[in-house]
Every structure is written in C-alpha cells, then in structure tokens.
Scaffold this active site. Structure first.
Site, PDB file in Angstrom:
ATOM      1  N   GLU A 128      -5.499   2.062   2.705  1.00  0.00           N
ATOM      2  CA  GLU A 128      -5.222   1.173   3.006  1.00  0.00           C
ATOM      3  C   GLU A 128      -5.224   0.912   4.758  1.00  0.00           C
ATOM      4  OE1 GLU A 128      -3.982  -2.593   5.600  1.00  0.00           O
ATOM      5  OE2 GLU A 128      -3.108  -0.635   5.926  1.00  0.00           O
ATOM      6  N   GLU A 129      -4.875   2.044   5.454  1.00  0.00           N
ATOM      7  CA  GLU A 129      -4.941   2.346   6.450  1.00  0.00           C
ATOM      8  C   GLU A 129      -5.910   2.797   6.930  1.00  0.00           C
ATOM      9  OE1 GLU A 129      -2.145   1.574   8.386  1.00  0.00           O
ATOM     10  OE2 GLU A 129      -0.493   2.073   7.607  1.00  0.00           O
ATOM     11  N   ASP A 188       3.366  -5.999   3.105  1.00  0.00           N
ATOM     12  CA  ASP A 188       2.827  -5.036   4.425  1.00  0.00           C
ATOM     13  C   ASP A 188       2.999  -5.544   5.966  1.00  0.00           C
ATOM     14  OD1 ASP A 188       1.720  -2.790   5.566  1.00  0.00           O
ATOM     15  OD2 ASP A 188      -0.125  -3.319   5.884  1.00  0.00           O
ATOM     16  N   HIS A 231       0.772  -0.898   0.236  1.00  0.00           N
ATOM     17  CA  HIS A 231       0.091  -0.001   0.248  1.00  0.00           C
ATOM     18  C   HIS A 231       0.936   0.915   0.224  1.00  0.00           C
ATOM     19  CE1 HIS A 231       0.178   1.603   4.534  1.00  0.00           C
ATOM     20  NE2 HIS A 231       0.390  -0.514   4.468  1.00  0.00           N
TER      21      HIS A 231
HETATM   22 ZN    ZN Z   1       0.381  -1.462   6.553  1.00  0.00          ZN
END
Ligand code: ZN
Length: 454
Positions: A324-325, A352, A278
C-alpha cells in the site's frame, strides 16, 4: 438481637468505610485497569504480535513476505477459512545508507530519510547551495532553470486536524515535488517532513517521478527541527549549503501479495462484506499505527461481527493488502483479479488511520440504501460516533473497488496526533491506545454484522 444489630451497624459502618476506600482506589486506577484489560483484547494482541514478531515490513522485501506468512498462520489459527495469498510483483525499493548535513555556514548533521522511490545521490554524495522555497505552490510558480545547480528545499508545514485533512495539501511536495524541481533545473529535492510533530526524526513516504520529466533527481525529507534550522539560517540571510548522501536501491519485480481470509456466509456465501487493512509498512519504525492498528481492528472486527458461531448470512472477508505504502498496488491487484465478481461485494470498509478513537461514521452507498445505513449510524451513536456524509472515499486500498461501484463505509478515527508518528522511526507498539482500538473495532463490527446479516 440488639447486640447483633449493633454489630451489624458497626460492621456496616466499616463496610461503608472500606467501600469508600476501595471506590477511591478504583477511581485512581480505573484508567490503567481498563488499559490493561484492553491489552488483553484481540485487536491489541494482533498489533503486538505483528510488530514484535515481524517488525518493519517494507513492500517487496523478505520482511513483507514474513508478514504474509505471519498473517496466514494467524488467520488460520483464529478460525478463518479460505486463507490464501494472492501474489503480485512491484517495482521494489530499499532505503540503504543515508546521510545529510548542512556544510555551510556551519557543519551540522540532519535527521534525514530518502523518499520512497527516490534514486540515489552520485557516489561520494551531492553538495550544493540551497534554493529556499517557502511553499510547494511557490515552487510551481518558479520559471524554467530557476533552481539550476541547486538543492531545492521546500518548507511547507502541515496543519494539524482531527480528520487529518492537512495531509493531502502537505503531501504534494513529497509525492510530486522531485519532478517539479527537476523541471526547473534542481539537482535534488529536500522537504520539511510531512508531519505535525517537532521531533528529531524524518517522516518517510512515497514519491514518484513524472513520466514526461526525463531527468530524475534524488529526494529526501528532513525532521521538522532541522527544517526550522534551515529556515532560520535563510531568514538571517545565509546561503545554506547541503550535502546529501543517499543510497537507495531499486528492485525489479519484487514479490508482494494480498492475504485473503473468509468467514463464509451461511445463506448468501457469494455476497461479500470486505474489511481491509494493509500489511506492509515503512521500514523506519515497526508500523504499529500504520497499519498494524488497522490489521488488529479488521481481523478482530470480522470475528466479532460473525459471532461465536461464526455463521454470518453473507461472507465476511478480511483482506490484508500488500504494498500500500509504495503505491496502493495491493488494492489495484485485488480489484483487477476479482473484476468478474466486483458486484458481489456488498460493502467494503478499511482501517488505515492509526489508533485514534472512532468519532464519525460516513457512507458512500446508493440513495435507496440510506435508511438502512442511517439505522446503523444510530447503533453507533452510543459509541460516540456522529453521522457524516454519504461521500466517504472509504480508504486507499478499497478505492479501486469503490470506483467500480462497491458501496463503502468510512469509520473516521481521531487523527489529531496521527501525523506526529506517521512513517517515522517512532511508529512503535507503545504508541497504541488499546482502549481506543477496542472502541474502533466495535464500530467496525457493528457495521459489518448488520450488513452481513441484512
Ligand atoms: Zn497506511
């Protein structure tokens, strides 16, 4: 002859001596040399470029857009084809000014971070006594109104583990705690950071409000040493009063997007081996371990798997996901957008988990394919990877694809120290272990190469 012999012998004696000295020096400097060499490698150079030229890249902000521009340029420059952005929008959030302090029994400032998605405190801040809760599970047992007029403080500690398994238990207070506290009358939620360090910085991270809970309250994390301070005051029988002054903002329809880049297959271009990381990060550090490292690993692994000719049999696709976060929005957007061709994804893998060395190879593939994947596992043994199970979840961004039946491989990285840095101001390039990135990249590349050329 004899003289020459003598000279040769004397010379060879000198050579031996010189060799021993050199060998000793080489032994002394083996590590730094190898580290310097690894920093010349592509995975490290990519992380360095992203974290230096773009820096922090919070989802939905202009910084994340700059990261997409960076990615397009970088991937085109490296020879990828079909490089493009697939945009989507999210409910954005920015941190703004934030401050927290203990105001009684003695005034002291705290290292604080509002949780991602949290509302702001009222103008002028919020001051209230603390309801000390030892664990999240204890908070869930409290009755209605138990925390009326108070700031709930949840003191759970995260357990350190090589596979990072302490995280899922510890993160519940962060992701769901605010609504659970609000249900019981609290004015705000403060948590001990979800992290394994004892440094004076808070760990950020996302939270969300439960739909069925009407009242929203502000939520923040404080550093572990600050949490220790509250814990001691509580143990000594003090009533702790906190002041919170947090000013995050919500943004409607903030732009985000996924960056796609292909190395087209020569025989079966419609079949895709997908490598994921990401692009967004939290705003406090520069997102080097989360997830600049992953970006470096998958981009370099795709090229390595394709070989110098860039002619894999199947298409090797890199997807650098957005947002993503703040809720894995990029992963969901990709699966939705490509719903019609999900079955053409023969494998998905995601990086990740920072900069630790790869130590385990897990799969989640059909039973019939296990002999093929077990053989790949044997190719990874010399790199130091052991064979894990066939229940890998792959990773967050490829989770939606996995649920739709796409086979996944998980390269487990050593996460012993990952949560010392995760989501903090200390997540910066100097923490990257360039040698480890090379090893992880090689593991990803071997799997991708085998599957793409199967
Ligand atoms: Zn991450």
């Amino acid at each position: 002859m004899r003289r020459a012999d003598k000279r040769t012998r004397a010379q060879s004696g000198l050579f031996v001596l010189a060799f021993l000295v050199l060998a000793a020096c080489a032994h002394e400097t083996a590590k730094p040399d190898a580290a310097a060499g690894a920093r010349e490698g592509l995975p490290y150079r990519i992380v360095a470029s992203l974290t230096t030229e773009v820096g922090p890249r919070l989802a939905g902000t202009p910084a994340e857009a700059a990261a997409r521009d960076w990615a397009v340029k970088k991937l085109e420059g490296l020879g990828f084809k079909n490089v493009h952005v697939e945009p989507f929008t999210i409910a954005g959030w920015t941190r703004g000014h934030g401050h927290a302090s203990i105001v009684a029994p003695a005034r002291q400032d705290l290292a604080v971070a509002a949780l991602g998605g949290s509302i702001a405190t009222p103008r002028g801040g919020l001051t209230a006594p603390v309801a000390f809760v030892a664990t999240y599970d204890e908070m869930l047992k409290a009755g209605e109104g138990a925390f009326a007029g108070k700031i709930v403080f949840v003191n759970d500690r995260m357990t350190r583990a090589r596979d990072g398994s302490g995280y899922s238990h510890a993160v519940r207070k962060r992701s769901k705690g605010a609504s659970e506290a609000a249900r019981r009358g609290a004015l705000a939620l403060v948590i001990r950071s979800v992290g394994t360090d004892s440094d004076r910085f808070a760990h950020a991270g996302n939270m969300s409000y439960a739909k069925e809970v009407k009242r929203k309250i502000p939520a923040a994390a404080i550093s572990n040493p600050d949490a220790d301070q509250i814990e001691r005051l509580h143990a000594e029988g003090h009533t702790v009063t906190l002041k919170l002054d947090l000013h995050p903002r919500h943004i409607v329809d903030a732009p985000s997007g996924n960056v796609i880049a292909d190395i087209p297959g020569t025989e079966k271009p419609d079949e895709i081996v997908l490598l994921a990381a990401h692009l967004d990060s939290w705003d406090l550090g520069t997102g080097a371990i989360d997830d600049g490292a992953g970006v470096g690993i998958v981009v370099a692994a795709a090229l390595r798997a394709a070989g110098p000719e860039m002619k894999p049999k199947r298409t090797i696709r890199v997807v650098l996901y957005g947002a993503e976060e703040v809720g894995v929005h990029g992963g969901d957007a990709y699966a939705k957008r490509h719903a019609a061709i999900v079955a053409r994804h023969v494998l998905a893998m995601e990086a990740d988990f920072g900069t630790g060395r790869a130590w385990r190879y897990s799969t989640n593939v059909p039973e019939a394919d296990l002999p093929f994947y077990d053989a790949i596992g044997r190719e990874l043994e010399p790199l130091g990877l052991e064979r894990g199970d066939n229940k890998s979840n792959g990773g967050p961004d490829i989770g939606a694809l996995r649920k739709l039946g796409v086979p996944v491989v998980g390269i487990g990285q050593d996460g012993t120290t990952y949560f010392d840095l995760h989501h903090t101001a200390n997540d910066t390039l100097d923490k990257i272990d360039a040698e480890a990135l090379e090893q992880v990249t090689e593991a990803f590349a071997r799997v991708a190469r085998s599957v793409a050329n199967r």
